[in-house]
Structures are given as C-alpha cells and as structure tokens.
Design a protein around this motif. Structure first.
Motif, PDB file in Angstrom:
ATOM      1  N   LEU A 168       0.833  -1.198   0.000  1.00  0.00           N
ATOM      2  CA  LEU A 168       0.000   0.000   0.000  1.00  0.00           C
ATOM      3  C   LEU A 168       0.870   1.252   0.000  1.00  0.00           C
ATOM      4  CD1 LEU A 168      -2.940   1.058   0.165  1.00  0.00           C
ATOM      5  CD2 LEU A 168      -2.679   1.053   2.651  1.00  0.00           C
ATOM      6  N   TRP A 173      -3.231   2.887  -3.534  1.00  0.00           N
ATOM      7  CA  TRP A 173      -4.470   2.093  -3.480  1.00  0.00           C
ATOM      8  C   TRP A 173      -4.566   1.198  -4.709  1.00  0.00           C
ATOM      9  CZ3 TRP A 173      -8.326   3.339   0.401  1.00  0.00           C
ATOM     10  CH2 TRP A 173      -9.436   2.484   0.378  1.00  0.00           C
ATOM     11  N   ASP A 178     -12.736  -1.279  -3.683  1.00  0.00           N
ATOM     12  CA  ASP A 178     -12.874  -0.072  -2.869  1.00  0.00           C
ATOM     13  C   ASP A 178     -12.774  -0.380  -1.376  1.00  0.00           C
ATOM     14  OD1 ASP A 178     -13.212   1.769  -4.977  1.00  0.00           O
ATOM     15  OD2 ASP A 178     -15.281   1.128  -5.242  1.00  0.00           O
ATOM     16  N   LEU A 193      -2.093   8.116   2.528  1.00  0.00           N
ATOM     17  CA  LEU A 193      -3.178   8.113   1.545  1.00  0.00           C
ATOM     18  C   LEU A 193      -3.950   9.429   1.624  1.00  0.00           C
ATOM     19  CD1 LEU A 193      -4.678   4.550   2.158  1.00  0.00           C
ATOM     20  CD2 LEU A 193      -3.259   5.241   0.211  1.00  0.00           C
ATOM     21  N   VAL A 198     -12.417   8.329   2.767  1.00  0.00           N
ATOM     22  CA  VAL A 198     -11.913   7.029   3.218  1.00  0.00           C
ATOM     23  C   VAL A 198     -12.309   6.812   4.683  1.00  0.00           C
ATOM     24  CG1 VAL A 198      -9.866   5.603   3.622  1.00  0.00           C
ATOM     25  CG2 VAL A 198      -9.964   7.099   1.621  1.00  0.00           C
ATOM     26  N   ARG A 247     -13.122   3.211   0.612  1.00  0.00           N
ATOM     27  CA  ARG A 247     -13.279   4.524   0.001  1.00  0.00           C
ATOM     28  C   ARG A 247     -14.574   4.558  -0.786  1.00  0.00           C
ATOM     29  NH1 ARG A 247      -8.833   4.323  -4.998  1.00  0.00           N
ATOM     30  NH2 ARG A 247      -9.820   2.624  -6.139  1.00  0.00           N
TER      31      ARG A 247
END
Length: 252
Positions: A168, A173, A178, A193, A198, A247
């Motif tokens: 990651l 991502w 998702d 991120l 999220v 997300r």
C-alpha cells in the motif's frame, strides 16, 4: 516425520478449534519460537495454551531462538528468503535435539494460509528430510477485526482485497476494490493516503483481553490510531494490528 501446522487464531485460547486441540494432543513435540524479552508474551501465550489444553502425557514443549532478518540486505525478498532458511535450520536443530519425536507441531498465529510463511519454511525443511506436512486451519485476524467492529468484510455484492502495508505504501491504493484489508503494516501506510472519502476500521491485539479498536473517517481516526499504537507498543513491548479501509466508489 509428521509436521502439523496448527492455526491458533489471534491470541485468544478460545479461538482454538476442537481439531486444533486434538492435533496438539496427538504429537510428540511442540516447537515454540522465542523472540527475546520484548516479545516474551507471545511465547508465554503459546506455552499457556499447551499447559491448559495439552493433556496427553509425554508431549514435549521445546523453545527455539527465532532468527532475525538481516537489515543490511537491500533486497526485501533476499532478506526474507535468507530468514526463512535460518528458521528452517532452527526447527531442524530443535527436532534433532528431541530424537524420539516423530510427530511435531507448530502453532501459527491466525491461519497458515494467510500472510504467513510457515508453510514455505516447512517446504525448506522437507528438502533436508522426509516430512509429511498437514495443516489445521485457524481463525484469521480479518475475521476477528470484522467481528470486533460488527461489520461484514465485503460491501453488498462487492469484492475486497487483502494486501500488506508495504505494498500500500509503495504502490498506493490497488485497483479493482474499494475495500481493503491491510496486514503487516508496522509503518502505518494509511497516513500517506489522501484521506478524503476514506473510512478506517482498526484494531490491535484483536480477540485478546487487551484488544483496542478505533474507527471513523481516516482524517479523524488516523491521528487517534497513531497515538494509540505508540502507547500500546510502549506498554506491551510489541504490537500486532490490522485494519480495513473503504473509500467511496468514484461512481457513488
């Protein structure tokens, strides 16, 4: 020689299945990895499981010093392969020190099938001697995390992807899902991120008496998780955690 790899869940002795208890009582030797003072709780927990659940006389419980990965090797895969070779040698030495043992067991956190290398190490041992390997499955940490937060692992009719913190962090991502289950993340890749849209569900020591959890929008829950991780590691000397990220779909 028979080698049985027994999934023991995430640290709660109640997670062991009846099949696991029977397997522990059917072997001659149980190997316990020892990882130094900071992680002595992990070896102590395995020994406590043996003390409580192994009732057949004559079962030997033997510790071995767990090798560490070479931090100087720049190649991640080379570091891991060398480490696995060293672990297989440590197993072999402990087994040879107990020559009457024809049935040997190792207890594996969670399940040997998910982000665990015990089966690969067993393959290395099989190159040195004749070994019949069998597996007793255990409860996996993603299951326990989902139960702690009372959520399903997948969205309605949707997939989820299980990955590592390293991937990651290095790749961002992944496409195609998702919802992510992120394991083996000592560096908290979630903090790198974009947090908009999220949600995170996080847990440490899941399934154990000292379980801690956090959840919410990543922008709000992320700093709380970082603080709780630091405090928990300082208190216990070690930390095992896992989290789920979701997300909002671009189409939503």
């Amino acid at each position: 020689m028979d080698l049985v790899l027994i999934g023991i869940g995430t640290g709660n002795p109640d997670h062991l299945t009846l099949q696991a208890v029977k397997a522990l009582n059917a072997v001659d030797l149980i190997l316990i990895p020892e990882k130094g003072e900071e992680k002595a709780d992990l070896a102590d927990l395995r020994r406590a499981i043996c003390q409580d659940l192994v009732t057949r006389p004559g079962v030997v419980v033997a510790g071995f010093e767990m090798p560490v990965r070479d931090p100087e090797n720049p190649s991640y895969l080379a570091r891991v392969n060398d480490w696995h070779d060293a672990i297989a040698q440590a197993w072999a030495a402990t087994i040879d020190a107990n020559p009457g043992a024809s049935r040997v067991a190792l207890m594996v956190w969670g399940d040997p099938a998910l982000y665990d290398s015990t089966l690969r190490i067993a393959g290395r041992l099989a190159l040195q001697r004749k070994v019949n390997v069998s597996v007793v499955p255990g409860i996996m940490s993603p299951q326990v995390l989902a139960a702690a937060h009372r959520i399903p692992l997948n969205g309605l009719g949707a997939p989820f992807l299980v990955t590592t913190g390293r991937r990651l962090r290095e790749e961002g991502w992944p496409s195609g899902a998702d919802r992510l289950v992120v394991m083996l993340d000592g560096a908290c890749a979630f903090q790198h991120l974009p947090p908009e849209g999220v949600t995170i569900w996080w847990g440490a020591y899941v399934g154990m008496p000292n379980e801690i959890t956090e959840a919410g929008p990543l922008a709000e829950a992320g700093p709380r998780i970082l603080a709780r991780r630091q405090a928990a590691r300082a208190e216990h000397g070690w930390l095992m955690d896992i989290y789920i990220l979701e997300r909002k779909s671009p189409a939503a």
